[in-house]
Design an enzyme around this catalytic site. Structure first.
Site, PDB file in Angstrom:
ATOM      1  N   SER A 575      97.004  80.684 -65.604  1.00 59.05           N
ATOM      2  CA  SER A 575      97.654  81.262 -66.774  1.00 59.05           C
ATOM      3  C   SER A 575      98.900  80.462 -67.142  1.00 59.05           C
ATOM      4  O   SER A 575      98.802  79.275 -67.429  1.00 59.05           O
ATOM      5  CB  SER A 575      97.958  82.746 -66.487  1.00 59.05           C
ATOM      6  N   ASP A 656      88.085  86.119 -70.747  1.00 60.82           N
ATOM      7  CA  ASP A 656      89.371  85.752 -71.343  1.00 60.82           C
ATOM      8  C   ASP A 656      89.260  85.990 -72.836  1.00 60.82           C
ATOM      9  O   ASP A 656      88.157  86.034 -73.398  1.00 60.82           O
ATOM     10  CB  ASP A 656      89.675  84.270 -71.066  1.00 60.82           C
ATOM     11  N   HIS A 688      90.528  87.304 -66.881  1.00 57.19           N
ATOM     12  CA  HIS A 688      91.722  86.482 -66.723  1.00 57.19           C
ATOM     13  C   HIS A 688      92.342  86.624 -65.331  1.00 57.19           C
ATOM     14  O   HIS A 688      93.043  85.723 -64.874  1.00 57.19           O
ATOM     15  CB  HIS A 688      92.735  86.916 -67.780  1.00 57.19           C
TER      16      HIS A 688
HETATM   17  N1  LIG Z   1      98.687  86.490 -67.035  1.00 54.32           N
HETATM   18  C1  LIG Z   1      99.246  87.376 -66.193  1.00 54.32           C
HETATM   19  C2  LIG Z   1      99.334  87.070 -64.851  1.00 54.32           C
HETATM   20  C3  LIG Z   1      99.883  87.974 -63.996  1.00 54.32           C
HETATM   21  C4  LIG Z   1     100.330  89.168 -64.448  1.00 54.32           C
HETATM   22  C5  LIG Z   1     100.251  89.504 -65.752  1.00 54.32           C
HETATM   23  C6  LIG Z   1      99.704  88.596 -66.631  1.00 54.32           C
HETATM   24  C7  LIG Z   1      99.578  88.919 -68.068  1.00 54.32           C
HETATM   25  O1  LIG Z   1      99.142  88.119 -68.823  1.00 54.32           O
HETATM   26  C8  LIG Z   1     100.014  90.246 -68.532  1.00 54.32           C
HETATM   27  C9  LIG Z   1      99.822  90.422 -69.982  1.00 54.32           C
HETATM   28  N2  LIG Z   1     100.881  91.133 -70.576  1.00 54.32           N
HETATM   29  C10 LIG Z   1      98.572  91.181 -70.273  1.00 54.32           C
HETATM   30  O2  LIG Z   1      98.556  92.031 -71.122  1.00 54.32           O
HETATM   31  O3  LIG Z   1      97.565  90.905 -69.663  1.00 54.32           O
END
Ligand SMILES: Nc1ccccc1C(=O)C[C@H](N)C(=O)O
Length: 713
Positions: A575, A656, A688
């Site tokens: 990410s 994703d 994801h």
């Molecule tokens: N990529 C991440 C890795 C670890 C923890 C959270 C995320 C998120 O992307 C949160 C995001 N606000 C979501 O709605 O999924």
């Protein structure tokens, strides 16, 4: 090969299904459907009024006159403009139908999921070539559309020294993505795009349903407008007591129980009740109450509940509940990223201003009170009209918004030919879609919304604890002076003289997680003689983007200097961590005094172009300017591969979001064009989060691929 099922029933997907492949063309190319949607035979999406669906016809001399409604084919490029016909407000996609007087579409859609390359599903591996892309994941059955070659950004003009690159960034060869949004650069552009003030100003007339509106983000670089210029805003919320009810402060976009059910869902059309209150726990602002969230209000579900922890809910600082008429303050808000919400009526409309200027629509912009400019248009302003509702309106009007696949063709209702209020409203609406796209938890299947994020945090934390318990470790090794500049080493029991190192950079949108939740992959790798390094860095708000990139680069330089036994570095990021890892790939190491021996890079579900992020809740904590986003976008600093360049694996999850998938596809394509050895992996049946969590399992396909990569090098 199992087909990836596209996230169902987003406005985008549902429209695509309804309209068939032709709609894909217009979404991508930016044109509208001549003659309106009705002419295309496209059923009206839910949530659109009949009038909105038919499209509003420009009453004035518009260059996009086409055949009248009903006579258009709805197919891209097939309707010729007819000078006498009423104007559709949109333009045909391509071909001779496009009048010369207008420039070609300048913008590229953010949503571009179809162009995914072939994927490697579990058990199968397949090299990827950009040209021979199979049917897109989840694409509707039908005749295959020829795809245009992937577009690249034109070479950017050189930036002045000092602003062009972050320390260590190698200048790229000009592989650059096209500008996304037809917006002025800098704070003004950003403000213009997402002015919570004006958005809320339209109250119930917003282009989005109430449940999908979000409060304005703090815009520290935008000068606050004088209070006198603002006007009281009726949101219509007074008629609908939101849950909570206390305080008189309302958070738009955090839907109350009643409103949430109406929120269009990218997941399930007709899944009423899905997409409701996330219980105050969804990380970031986002379109609360959107899809993927917990069941709606009166139904079962967590409701307002504990968030995933302070780290994950910066948006939780915002005031909630309450009802009444509110007015957002668009100015900088030291108290939190979401902006301050005030009771309406505290500022009176300026009686000196003409009534039309007080309305705050486009006519205000033309008036003498805006920007001090002379009035450009002498037409008598007309009354405001009802706005379209629902995000489907975007697609319905031809993939609208300069960023969503085309430039809006709505003209000012006067005769001045300037983009009219429709244009700006639509642009304001578009970021709401971006919020969805950049909320990975909304696309997860196993768990949704906040629960998915929580489960992920728990999984990686527990995995790391297991790894620490079962592996020889060297924890909290400082690689710099800052608090966050620490790394954890997970070492093989009996390391040989030299050993490969798998360097993991965690995700969390640059504002969450840490190295203490980044060792979960160690057991599977350490058992095979690979050292695992979990890199820590200062997340936002302490760390800003330039600093994070620099820290990660420094950590690599430190490893190279400090551990001579490392036989090769295999970089992995998830990410936001994939973004940082990708930035490492374009590092000019001369200023670090060492060149780390990076032999492989595995970039998992990453973000490679930060510009869209600017328009989402993610930037609330990051506070990136456009310049920062640009100089830290791997897409914009792809370097020409050198003979020693490492092998790159770009992995993306089936679940994703289309935006994440698009970014992975385009970045891998850009690397390939620059001569890198790159593969794109589209991993089936993962989202994801578990795409990376499963690295703790030795049988997981990605674990196997990584071990294979290490063994080969
Ligand atoms: N990529 C991440 C890795 C670890 C923890 C959270 C995320 C998120 O992307 C949160 C995001 N606000 C979501 O709605 O999924």
């Amino acid at each position: 090969m199992p087909m990836t099922v596209a996230p169902s029933a987003s406005w985008y997907t549902s429209l695509r299904r309804q309209a068939g492949s032709a709609s894909m063309v217009f979404l991508r190319e930016g044109g509208g459907e001549p003659g309106g949607r009705a002419a295309a035979g496209v059923p009206r999406p839910r949530g659109l009024t009949g009038r909105a669906w038919r499209g509003r016809r420009c009453r004035t001399a518009c260059p996009w006159r086409t055949s009248p409604a009903g006579s258009g084919t709805g197919r891209a490029g097939t309707a010729a403009p007819a000078a006498s016909a009423p104007c559709c407000g949109t333009q045909p996609v391509s071909g001779p139908a496009r009048p010369r007087s207008l420039p070609p579409p300048r913008s590229r859609p953010y949503l571009f999921p179809e162009n995914m390359g072939p994927k490697i599903t579990c058990g199968q591996s397949q090299p990827v070539s950009g040209a021979a892309a199979p049917a897109p994941a989840g694409s509707p059955p039908g005749p295959a559309e020829p795809r245009p070659p992937p577009r690249h950004r034109p070479a950017q003009p050189p930036r002045p020294p000092g602003t062009d690159r972050a320390p260590g960034n190698r200048p790229g060869p000009g592989v650059a993505a096209p500008p996304h949004l037809d917006l002025p650069a800098g704070p003004a552009g950003r403000a213009g795009l997402h002015t919570g003030h004006r958005e809320a100003a339209h109250g119930s007339r917003s282009a989005l349903p109430r449940s999908r509106r979000v409060p304005p983000r703090a815009q520290p670089d935008a000068a606050p407008r004088p209070r006198a210029a603002r006007r009281p805003i009726r949101t219509g919320l007074a008629a609908r007591p939101a849950n909570g009810g206390a305080g008189g402060r309302v958070r738009l976009g955090r839907p109350g129980a009643g409103r949430a059910a109406a929120a269009p869902s990218p997941r399930g059309r007709g899944r009423k009740g899905v997409g409701a209150e996330v219980g105050g726990a969804c990380w970031g602002a986002g379109p609360r109450g959107g899809p993927g969230a917990a069941p709606a209000g009166p139904g079962p579900g967590p409701g307002p509940g504990p968030g995933p922890g302070p780290d994950l809910d910066p948006g939780g600082q915002r005031p909630r509940g309450g009802s009444g008429t509110v007015r957002p303050d668009p100015g900088p808000t030291p108290g939190g990223p979401g902006g301050q919400w005030q009771r309406a009526g505290t500022a009176r409309p300026d009686p000196e201003r003409p009534r039309w200027a007080r309305l705050g629509t486009a006519r205000g912009r033309h008036g003498p009170t805006r920007s001090g400019s002379a009035r450009l248009c002498s037409a008598r302003p007309r009354r405001r009209r009802r706005r379209r509702h629902g995000p489907g309106a975007l697609a319905a009007h031809g993939g609208g918004g300069s960023g969503a696949g085309g430039r809006w063709r709505w003209r000012c209702r006067c005769r001045c030919r300037r983009p009219g209020p429709r244009s700006r409203r639509s642009r304001r609406a578009f970021p709401q879609e971006l919020q969805q796209q950049y909320s990975p938890s909304r696309w997860a299947r196993r768990l949704r919304g906040d629960a998915a994020v929580r489960a992920h945090v728990e999984a990686v934390t527990a995995g790391t604890q297991r790894a620490r318990a079962s592996t020889r470790t060297s924890l909290h090794v400082p690689y710099g002076e800052e608090d966050g500049e620490r790394l954890d080493l997970y070492l093989p029991e009996e390391p040989s003289e030299t050993f490969p190192a798998f360097v993991y950079i965690h995700g969390g949108y640059w504002q969450s997680l840490s190295k203490d939740a980044s060792g979960f992959a160690a057991p599977a790798l350490v058992a095979r003689g690979v050292a695992v390094v979990a890199v820590g860095y200062d997340t936002a708000p302490k760390g800003h983007m330039d600093a994070m990139v620099l820290q990660v680069r420094r950590s690599l330089a430190f490893l190279a200097k400090q551990y001579s036994g490392i036989r090769g570095i295999y970089l992995c990021g998830h990410s936001a961590g994939a973004h940082l890892a990708a930035m490492v790939l374009c590092t000019d190491w001369t200023e670090f005094g060492v060149v780390p021996d990076i032999r492989g890079a595995v970039l998992v579900s990453g973000v490679y172009d930060l510009e869209p992020i600017l328009h989402t809740y993610v930037n609330d904590a990051l506070n990136m300017s456009r310049e920062v986003a640009q100089r830290n976008s791997p897409m914009l600093c792809v370097t020409q591969a050198v003979p020693t360049a490492c092998e790159v694996l770009v992995a993306v999850a089936q679940h994703d979001s289309p935006e994440f998938r698009r970014q992975s596809q385009e970045y891998s394509q850009a690397l390939r064009s620059a001569g890198w050895a790159v593969s794109l992996l589209d991993l089936a049946s993962v989202d994801h989060f578990d795409i990376i969590e499963k690295l703790s399992e030795d049988t997981y396909i990605l674990t196997q691929i990584i071990l294979n990569m290490i063994a080969r090098a």
